[in-house]
Motif scaffolding. Structure first.
Motif, PDB file in Angstrom:
ATOM      1  N   GLY A 146       0.800  -1.222   0.000  1.00 13.59           N
ATOM      2  CA  GLY A 146       0.000   0.000   0.000  1.00 13.59           C
ATOM      3  C   GLY A 146       0.834   1.274   0.000  1.00 13.59           C
ATOM      4  O   GLY A 146       0.293   2.370  -0.089  1.00 13.59           O
ATOM      5  N   GLY A 147       2.160   1.120   0.132  1.00 10.37           N
ATOM      6  CA  GLY A 147       3.025   2.294   0.134  1.00 10.37           C
ATOM      7  C   GLY A 147       3.778   2.433   1.440  1.00 10.37           C
ATOM      8  O   GLY A 147       3.872   1.501   2.241  1.00 10.37           O
ATOM      9  N   ALA A 148       4.298   3.621   1.655  1.00  7.10           N
ATOM     10  CA  ALA A 148       5.122   3.896   2.841  1.00  7.10           C
ATOM     11  C   ALA A 148       4.295   4.601   3.908  1.00  7.10           C
ATOM     12  O   ALA A 148       3.595   5.568   3.616  1.00  7.10           O
ATOM     13  CB  ALA A 148       6.314   4.761   2.448  1.00  7.10           C
ATOM     14  N   ARG A 149       4.407   4.131   5.139  1.00  7.10           N
ATOM     15  CA  ARG A 149       3.744   4.778   6.262  1.00  7.10           C
ATOM     16  C   ARG A 149       4.703   5.681   7.042  1.00  7.10           C
ATOM     17  O   ARG A 149       4.307   6.349   7.992  1.00  7.10           O
ATOM     18  CB  ARG A 149       3.134   3.724   7.193  1.00  7.10           C
ATOM     19  CG  ARG A 149       1.978   2.965   6.556  1.00  7.10           C
ATOM     20  CD  ARG A 149       1.353   1.982   7.538  1.00  7.10           C
ATOM     21  NE  ARG A 149       2.295   0.930   7.895  1.00  7.10           N
ATOM     22  CZ  ARG A 149       2.521  -0.167   7.161  1.00  7.10           C
ATOM     23  NH1 ARG A 149       1.873  -0.329   6.009  1.00  7.10           N
ATOM     24  NH2 ARG A 149       3.392  -1.076   7.574  1.00  7.10           N
ATOM     25  N   PHE A 150       5.962   5.673   6.627  1.00 11.70           N
ATOM     26  CA  PHE A 150       6.963   6.581   7.185  1.00 11.70           C
ATOM     27  C   PHE A 150       7.888   6.994   6.051  1.00 11.70           C
ATOM     28  O   PHE A 150       8.263   6.184   5.208  1.00 11.70           O
ATOM     29  CB  PHE A 150       7.782   5.900   8.280  1.00 11.70           C
ATOM     30  CG  PHE A 150       8.920   6.759   8.791  1.00 11.70           C
ATOM     31  CD1 PHE A 150       8.691   7.703   9.782  1.00 11.70           C
ATOM     32  CD2 PHE A 150      10.201   6.645   8.269  1.00 11.70           C
ATOM     33  CE1 PHE A 150       9.724   8.509  10.242  1.00 11.70           C
ATOM     34  CE2 PHE A 150      11.236   7.437   8.726  1.00 11.70           C
ATOM     35  CZ  PHE A 150      10.990   8.378   9.716  1.00 11.70           C
ATOM     36  N   GLY A 151       8.250   8.262   6.034  1.00  6.23           N
ATOM     37  CA  GLY A 151       9.178   8.738   5.014  1.00  6.23           C
ATOM     38  C   GLY A 151       8.573   8.917   3.650  1.00  6.23           C
ATOM     39  O   GLY A 151       9.304   8.999   2.658  1.00  6.23           O
ATOM     40  N   ALA A 152       7.249   8.999   3.565  1.00  4.91           N
ATOM     41  CA  ALA A 152       6.604   9.198   2.263  1.00  4.91           C
ATOM     42  C   ALA A 152       6.842  10.615   1.758  1.00  4.91           C
ATOM     43  O   ALA A 152       7.053  11.548   2.533  1.00  4.91           O
ATOM     44  CB  ALA A 152       5.105   8.921   2.361  1.00  4.91           C
ATOM     45  N   VAL A 153       6.758  10.773   0.457  1.00  6.94           N
ATOM     46  CA  VAL A 153       6.963  12.092  -0.137  1.00  6.94           C
ATOM     47  C   VAL A 153       5.910  13.077   0.330  1.00  6.94           C
ATOM     48  O   VAL A 153       6.150  14.294   0.381  1.00  6.94           O
ATOM     49  CB  VAL A 153       7.005  11.983  -1.674  1.00  6.94           C
ATOM     50  CG1 VAL A 153       5.621  11.643  -2.239  1.00  6.94           C
ATOM     51  CG2 VAL A 153       7.570  13.243  -2.311  1.00  6.94           C
ATOM     52  N   SER A 154       4.737  12.586   0.695  1.00 12.26           N
ATOM     53  CA  SER A 154       3.664  13.459   1.158  1.00 12.26           C
ATOM     54  C   SER A 154       4.020  14.153   2.469  1.00 12.26           C
ATOM     55  O   SER A 154       3.420  15.169   2.824  1.00 12.26           O
ATOM     56  CB  SER A 154       2.364  12.659   1.328  1.00 12.26           C
ATOM     57  OG  SER A 154       2.571  11.522   2.149  1.00 12.26           O
ATOM     58  N   ALA A 155       5.013  13.626   3.193  1.00 10.56           N
ATOM     59  CA  ALA A 155       5.437  14.257   4.443  1.00 10.56           C
ATOM     60  C   ALA A 155       6.351  15.449   4.206  1.00 10.56           C
ATOM     61  O   ALA A 155       6.547  16.273   5.106  1.00 10.56           O
ATOM     62  CB  ALA A 155       6.156  13.236   5.329  1.00 10.56           C
ATOM     63  N   LEU A 156       6.902  15.556   3.016  1.00  8.41           N
ATOM     64  CA  LEU A 156       7.910  16.575   2.762  1.00  8.41           C
ATOM     65  C   LEU A 156       7.324  17.952   2.463  1.00  8.41           C
ATOM     66  O   LEU A 156       7.772  18.963   2.989  1.00  8.41           O
ATOM     67  CB  LEU A 156       8.807  16.142   1.591  1.00  8.41           C
ATOM     68  CG  LEU A 156       9.727  14.957   1.868  1.00  8.41           C
ATOM     69  CD1 LEU A 156      10.452  14.543   0.590  1.00  8.41           C
ATOM     70  CD2 LEU A 156      10.739  15.297   2.953  1.00  8.41           C
TER      71      LEU A 156
END
Length: 322
Positions: A146-156
């Protein structure tokens, strides 16, 4: 001029090969030396936490002419040695089905952007070393189908900061660095001195090797096998300066890798140890010309990745404003 016109890498200018070999033990000691785990909240923004409103204000003060220079490569749909997974682009609506006015034209795009052909940003979830992401998070616990739950680009979010172009061919008096040429710490310091810039805290460092020009004039090769880029011995300098972003017209790593068993050691050091996102596959040719004409190698840089929840990165077209 460096190299021949056959497309095959020639002996690198200003050095031999990609520099001294680094053992795994030496690399692990370097990893621990530059590690910044536990330093920031939120952790998955990593070194972008360094960039404060004051950094942004100082960066905007660098704008003089107002010239905006895009740094992304053209959307590449052509297969080749450097593009094993070509981007897609086709028309999905040609406006020819007698719709109500006005007729519309629509298209579809798709891309597997991690690779050597598409300008993109690597988020902190893109790489793991010894099973861990940045900040010591277990990769298997943070990333699944499902993707990344930490360090995703959406956090940047977006980054607005001072950019510094280290134009190595301009400093060395050549058109490009040959694939396999390693850039060492002393090369970075020499480039700073020659170009009149200083890398500071929160800066984005862009390394030009001239690979885009080489590709245009010599031909295509596989940069996964041979590419100019940073040797791992350049990373402590960048760590000491407190950079927020590292990028270039390659993927920052010299290839072949100088570290046995680690194919992308700069990725491991930047993303996993330091929390520094990476910009890969930029086109820095227009910026090189503009910087030479103005004599200014520091500028306002704007990077706005797509907001992709769970994404390990994003295609980007960063903009330098001089």
């Amino acid at each position: 001029m460096t190299g021949d016109r056959s497309g095959a890498p020639a002996p690198p200018p200003g050095g031999t090969g990609n520099g001294p070999a680094v053992s795994r033990q030496e690399f692990d000691a370097l990893f621990d030396r530059v590690r910044t785990w536990g330093r920031w909240t939120p952790a998955d923004r990593g070194a972008w936490n360094r960039v404060t409103p004051e950094h942004v204000r100082r960066a905007t003060a660098l704008v003089r002419s107002g010239t905006a220079v895009p740094l992304g490569r053209a959307w590449n749909t052509t297969p080749g040695p450097d593009n094993s997974r070509p981007a897609l682009h086709y028309m999905s609506d040609l406006g020819d089905l007698e719709p109500p006015e006005p007729a519309t034209h629509k298209d579809f795009i798709a891309v597997d952007y991690h690779g050597k052909a598409v300008s993109h940003l690597d988020a902190l979830s893109h790489a793991a070393y010894r099973g861990q992401l940045y900040d010591g998070r277990a990769a298997r616990e943070c990333i699944d189908a499902g993707g990344a739950r930490f360090g995703a680009v959406s956090a940047l979010g977006p980054l607005v900061t001072k950019g510094v172009l280290l134009d190595l061919p301009a400093v060395l008096g050549c058109d490009w660095l040959e694939p396999g040429r390693a850039v060492h710490a002393e090369d970075l310091v020499s480039a700073e001195r020659a170009l009149g810039v200083t890398i500071g805290e929160g800066d984005a460092v862009l390394l030009r090797s001239g690979s885009v020009r080489r590709r245009r004039e010599v031909g295509v090769w596989d940069p996964g096998t041979a590419s100019a880029g940073c040797h791992v011995d350049a990373v402590p300098l960048l760590a000491e300066r407190g950079i927020a972003l590292l990028g270039g017209d390659g993927d920052s790593d010299v290839r072949p890798s100088p570290v046995d068993g680690v194919h992308s050691p700069v990725h491991a050091l930047a993303l996993v140890a330091m929390g520094v996102p990476l910009l890969d596959n930029l086109d820095l040719e227009a910026l090189s010309v503009a910087a030479a004409e103005t004599g200014r190698y520091a500028f306002l840089l704007v990077v706005a990745p797509l907001d992709i929840p769970g994404g390990t990165g994003s295609p980007v077209d960063p903009v330098a404003v001089l």
